[in-house]
Design a protein around this motif. Sequence first.
Motif, PDB file in Angstrom:
ATOM      1  N   LEU A 172       0.897  -0.993  -0.198  1.00 52.89           N
ATOM      2  CA  LEU A 172      -0.016   0.082  -0.114  1.00 52.89           C
ATOM      3  C   LEU A 172       0.873   1.269  -0.033  1.00 52.89           C
ATOM      4  CD1 LEU A 172      -2.793   1.202   0.319  1.00 52.89           C
ATOM      5  CD2 LEU A 172      -2.578   1.216   2.826  1.00 52.89           C
ATOM      6  N   VAL A 178      -3.396   7.905   2.819  1.00 47.25           N
ATOM      7  CA  VAL A 178      -4.154   6.938   2.327  1.00 47.25           C
ATOM      8  C   VAL A 178      -5.595   7.430   3.457  1.00 47.25           C
ATOM      9  CG1 VAL A 178      -3.039   5.455   1.418  1.00 47.25           C
ATOM     10  CG2 VAL A 178      -3.567   5.223   3.967  1.00 47.25           C
ATOM     11  N   ASP A 182      -9.346   3.593   1.673  1.00 42.31           N
ATOM     12  CA  ASP A 182      -8.195   3.171   1.232  1.00 42.31           C
ATOM     13  C   ASP A 182      -7.725   1.899   1.946  1.00 42.31           C
ATOM     14  OD1 ASP A 182      -7.954   5.021  -0.903  1.00 42.31           O
ATOM     15  OD2 ASP A 182      -6.633   6.406   0.275  1.00 42.31           O
ATOM     16  N   ARG A 183      -7.548   1.952   3.170  1.00 37.13           N
ATOM     17  CA  ARG A 183      -7.013   0.777   4.105  1.00 37.13           C
ATOM     18  C   ARG A 183      -8.059  -0.335   3.928  1.00 37.13           C
ATOM     19  NH1 ARG A 183      -6.453   5.525   7.602  1.00 37.13           N
ATOM     20  NH2 ARG A 183      -4.101   6.025   8.109  1.00 37.13           N
TER      21      ARG A 183
END
Length: 199
Positions: A172, A178, A182-183
């Motif tokens: 990532l 982020v 996104d996570r």
Amino acid sequence: MRLLVVFSHPCPESFGAALYETACRTLRAAGHELRCHDLYAENFNPVLSTEERRQYLTDTAAIIAKHTEHVDNLQWAEGLVVIYPTWYYGPPAMLKGWLERVWLPGITFEVADGKQKRTKPKLQNIRLLVGITTSGSPWWWIRLIRDPGRSLWTRGLRPLFSPRCRVIWKQLYNMNHVTEDDRKVFLGKVERSLSTIPV
């Protein structure tokens, strides 16, 4: 498959810890047998001492004796899963120290028998390498500098494994920027990828 999972992050509330939990849960649910090391939680000492450096080639057994569980797990495993944040283009000092103090001559390699010769691999039991990491830099910068963190594992260390060792790499990028979404997306990608590994 017998899998050794090694996790390195100092903060138990980190996204890295969520990746570690997700990986272990997913792999166990898929039927794999796991042995796990959370290096920070175990208070692993990553520092190669002066005495150990002097023993490195002359009395390697003395160093091995300090890490018998780690050595046994490396030799037991059919696959290695490493989960860590990329800091300064490589693994944290804790994980690098694990390599220096556990991946010893006679365990992971034999010292080359002459100049211009390669070390002899001793981890032929490892037929799967999984790397799961995060990095603050964007993907294009990591590619521009030739991805040194990934290269350590897939170019530098993979030759110690089975010639047919399969590699799965999940990274990532832009970690400092982020979003929560996104996570979640990345966690989903990791879970889907690990769930397809044959037992």
